[in-house]
Design a protein around this motif. Structure first.
Motif, mmCIF file in Angstrom:
data_model
loop_
_atom_site.group_PDB
_atom_site.id
_atom_site.type_symbol
_atom_site.label_atom_id
_atom_site.label_comp_id
_atom_site.label_asym_id
_atom_site.label_seq_id
_atom_site.Cartn_x
_atom_site.Cartn_y
_atom_site.Cartn_z
ATOM 1 N N LYS A 197 1.487 30.998 39.816
ATOM 2 C CA LYS A 197 1.475 31.043 39.274
ATOM 3 C C LYS A 197 -0.059 31.463 38.352
ATOM 4 O O LYS A 197 -0.932 30.678 38.629
ATOM 5 C CB LYS A 197 1.928 29.910 38.009
ATOM 6 N N VAL A 198 -0.232 32.375 37.136
ATOM 7 C CA VAL A 198 -1.475 31.997 36.316
ATOM 8 C C VAL A 198 -1.865 30.545 36.165
ATOM 9 O O VAL A 198 -1.304 30.270 35.201
ATOM 10 C CB VAL A 198 -1.433 33.106 35.181
ATOM 11 N N VAL A 199 -2.949 30.216 36.263
ATOM 12 C CA VAL A 199 -3.225 29.338 36.645
ATOM 13 C C VAL A 199 -4.667 29.045 35.333
ATOM 14 O O VAL A 199 -5.065 27.942 34.636
ATOM 15 C CB VAL A 199 -3.668 28.172 37.812
ATOM 16 N N ASP A 200 -5.056 30.367 35.402
ATOM 17 C CA ASP A 200 -6.705 30.616 34.846
ATOM 18 C C ASP A 200 -6.332 31.891 33.772
ATOM 19 O O ASP A 200 -6.468 32.673 34.665
ATOM 20 C CB ASP A 200 -7.072 29.806 35.433
ATOM 21 N N GLU A 201 -7.205 32.030 33.130
ATOM 22 C CA GLU A 201 -7.936 34.207 33.022
ATOM 23 C C GLU A 201 -8.943 33.972 32.110
ATOM 24 O O GLU A 201 -9.650 32.632 31.238
ATOM 25 C CB GLU A 201 -6.925 33.904 32.320
ATOM 26 N N PHE A 202 -9.907 35.068 31.977
ATOM 27 C CA PHE A 202 -10.455 35.398 31.050
ATOM 28 C C PHE A 202 -10.290 36.863 31.327
ATOM 29 O O PHE A 202 -10.096 38.249 31.462
ATOM 30 C CB PHE A 202 -12.176 35.132 31.731
ATOM 31 N N THR A 203 -10.884 37.153 29.856
ATOM 32 C CA THR A 203 -11.367 38.945 29.404
ATOM 33 C C THR A 203 -12.002 39.233 29.343
ATOM 34 O O THR A 203 -13.015 38.306 28.140
ATOM 35 C CB THR A 203 -9.555 38.897 28.032
ATOM 36 N N GLY A 204 -12.678 40.673 29.425
ATOM 37 C CA GLY A 204 -14.287 40.720 29.447
ATOM 38 C C GLY A 204 -14.957 41.094 30.122
ATOM 39 O O GLY A 204 -14.653 40.418 31.417
ATOM 40 N N ALA A 205 -15.507 41.571 29.794
ATOM 41 C CA ALA A 205 -16.989 42.177 31.488
ATOM 42 C C ALA A 205 -17.919 40.653 31.588
ATOM 43 O O ALA A 205 -18.901 40.905 30.435
ATOM 44 C CB ALA A 205 -18.138 43.463 31.115
ATOM 45 N N LEU A 206 -17.649 39.447 32.120
ATOM 46 C CA LEU A 206 -18.539 37.818 31.936
ATOM 47 C C LEU A 206 -19.441 38.231 32.901
ATOM 48 O O LEU A 206 -19.512 39.383 34.344
ATOM 49 C CB LEU A 206 -18.023 36.655 32.575
ATOM 50 N N PRO A 207 -20.953 37.957 32.902
ATOM 51 C CA PRO A 207 -21.949 38.212 33.764
ATOM 52 C C PRO A 207 -22.090 37.317 35.062
ATOM 53 O O PRO A 207 -21.072 36.852 35.192
ATOM 54 C CB PRO A 207 -23.214 37.453 33.065
ATOM 55 N N GLU A 208 -22.680 37.595 36.025
ATOM 56 C CA GLU A 208 -21.762 36.975 37.535
ATOM 57 C C GLU A 208 -21.923 35.595 37.208
ATOM 58 O O GLU A 208 -20.900 35.092 38.406
ATOM 59 C CB GLU A 208 -22.882 37.764 38.689
ATOM 60 N N PRO A 209 -22.874 34.798 36.697
ATOM 61 C CA PRO A 209 -22.999 33.432 37.020
ATOM 62 C C PRO A 209 -21.423 32.469 36.693
ATOM 63 O O PRO A 209 -21.146 31.905 37.341
ATOM 64 C CB PRO A 209 -24.812 32.819 36.512
ATOM 65 N N ALA A 210 -21.705 33.409 35.031
ATOM 66 C CA ALA A 210 -20.258 33.214 34.134
ATOM 67 C C ALA A 210 -18.885 33.370 35.806
ATOM 68 O O ALA A 210 -18.222 32.525 35.874
ATOM 69 C CB ALA A 210 -19.514 33.652 33.226
ATOM 70 N N VAL A 211 -18.531 34.713 36.460
ATOM 71 C CA VAL A 211 -17.938 34.849 37.053
ATOM 72 C C VAL A 211 -17.412 34.028 38.166
ATOM 73 O O VAL A 211 -16.315 33.221 38.977
ATOM 74 C CB VAL A 211 -17.429 36.382 37.741
ATOM 75 N N ARG A 212 -18.919 33.528 38.819
ATOM 76 C CA ARG A 212 -18.872 32.418 40.019
ATOM 77 C C ARG A 212 -18.301 31.064 39.312
ATOM 78 O O ARG A 212 -17.806 30.652 40.404
ATOM 79 C CB ARG A 212 -20.030 32.290 40.439
ATOM 80 N N ARG A 213 -18.871 30.310 38.476
ATOM 81 C CA ARG A 213 -18.536 29.418 38.149
ATOM 82 C C ARG A 213 -16.683 29.676 37.858
ATOM 83 O O ARG A 213 -15.996 28.468 38.430
ATOM 84 C CB ARG A 213 -19.019 28.824 36.868
ATOM 85 N N PHE A 214 -16.116 30.406 37.567
ATOM 86 C CA PHE A 214 -15.000 30.714 36.773
ATOM 87 C C PHE A 214 -13.809 30.660 38.205
ATOM 88 O O PHE A 214 -13.023 29.591 38.517
ATOM 89 C CB PHE A 214 -14.240 32.118 36.274
ATOM 90 N N ILE A 215 -14.453 31.322 39.345
ATOM 91 C CA ILE A 215 -14.291 31.115 40.685
ATOM 92 C C ILE A 215 -14.120 30.061 41.329
ATOM 93 O O ILE A 215 -12.770 29.179 41.922
ATOM 94 C CB ILE A 215 -14.546 32.100 41.628
ATOM 95 N N GLU A 216 -15.345 29.189 41.337
ATOM 96 C CA GLU A 216 -15.328 27.873 42.461
ATOM 97 C C GLU A 216 -15.278 27.029 41.347
ATOM 98 O O GLU A 216 -14.139 26.078 42.467
ATOM 99 C CB GLU A 216 -17.375 27.802 41.591
ATOM 100 N N LYS A 217 -14.484 27.278 40.357
ATOM 101 C CA LYS A 217 -13.706 25.391 39.797
ATOM 102 C C LYS A 217 -12.488 25.649 40.003
ATOM 103 O O LYS A 217 -11.904 24.621 40.201
ATOM 104 C CB LYS A 217 -14.135 25.643 38.308
ATOM 105 N N HIS A 218 -11.760 26.464 40.945
ATOM 106 C CA HIS A 218 -10.703 26.761 40.888
ATOM 107 C C HIS A 218 -10.713 26.822 42.846
ATOM 108 O O HIS A 218 -9.263 26.836 43.391
ATOM 109 C CB HIS A 218 -9.476 27.754 40.693
#
Length: 289
Positions: A90-111
């Motif tokens: 199931k979906v546990v998190d999401e974002f919309t739009g082009a985030l910068p690499e550090p923000a994308v990395r943080r999004f991934i690492e927290k999961h």
């Protein structure tokens, strides 16, 4: 078809297998994109770079939203790029739009699983089966990989108490983060260590019972308190709480409400929930009023 080892092109036909089923074993990020979308062209290479760099820590599933309108509707994609994180089907998190690499990395690492999580699971299984030495060895390996793993320290503290090593248990608690030390289970563990220390030089049970029968005032209250802790440490929680309720009724103000405070600490030991807590919370309220 596979684009790279950890990146897939996904459509309605293979979504169940490639995303839903795969996410039961590993984090899957679904990137809803389209060829005409400029922000998608900015975000896509970042996701692909991180998928390659993290080498299997997550799977990147690319969904062309123009060609898969049904999937976009099903997952309520209202703008692209839209990235949805799937775990356990199931979906546990999401974002919309082009985030910068550090923000994308943080999004991934927290999961992502923390280092040593697999060893921690093995340790908990060993504890459940009574293999304390094996569990302790596994938990020490977890801390070697991740010294900030507070749940592993909590498990070690429990083991230390079971093996009558209160100093080692206290050392694990002291090494926990201040925030984690406020968790109910940790508060209960602190109370248990306090109880163990309090009764270390307590008189024998028979002597305490004699004092309760014959003494008055503070001497009687002290004997009731010590007897309740001895009962608690003997796993006789109900008898311990009965003694403390009587102490509240007869010696409410002894040491600034010691009996009431002790009951609340025992509730913390029980996780502040369950039939025992509910019953004695009601009895405590009656005793106080």
């Amino acid at each position: 078809m596979a684009v790279s080892g950890h990146m897939l092109e996904v459509n309605l036909g293979n979504f169940q297998e490639a995303v839903i089923e795969r996410s039961r074993q590993v984090l899957v990020l679904v990137d809803f994109w389209a060829p005409w979308c400029a922000p998608c062209r900015a975000l896509g290479p970042i996701l692909e770079k991180l998928a390659a760099e993290m080498d299997g820590a997550f799977v990147l599933a690319k969904v062309n939203s123009d060609e898969n309108a049904d999937l976009s509707r099903q997952y309520q994609v209202r703008g692209i790029p839209a990235v949805k994180a799937f775990r356990g089907g199931k979906v546990v998190d999401e974002f919309t739009g082009a985030l910068p690499e550090p923000a994308v990395r943080r999004f991934i690492e927290k999961h992502l699983p923390a280092p040593g999580d697999d060893l921690h699971i093995q340790a908990l299984d060993a504890i459940a089966q009574g293999r304390a030495a094996e569990a302790e060895s596994l938990l020490q390996r977890v801390l070697g990989l991740n010294p900030k793993n507070d749940p592993a320290r909590l498990a070690l503290a429990h083991l230390a108490i079971q093996q009558d090593r209160p100093a080692d248990a206290q050392a694990q608690i002291d090494a926990m983060s201040p925030t984690f030390q406020l968790e109910t289970e940790v508060e209960g563990l602190k109370a248990l260590l306090e109880f163990i220390e309090t009764v270390r030089n307590a008189p024998p049970m028979a002597e305490l019972e004699s004092a309760i029968a014959h003494e008055k005032g503070d001497a009687r209250a002290q004997a009731m308190y010590q007897r309740s802790l001895l009962l608690l440490l003997q796993k006789q929680e109900t008898a311990a709480l009965d003694q403390l309720i009587e102490m509240v009724e007869r010696h409410k103000n002894y040491q600034d409400g010691l009996a009431r405070k002790t009951i609340l600490k025992i509730f913390a030991l029980q996780g502040n929930q369950g039939p025992l807590v509910e019953r004695y919370r009601s009895l405590l309220s009656r005793a106080l009023h």
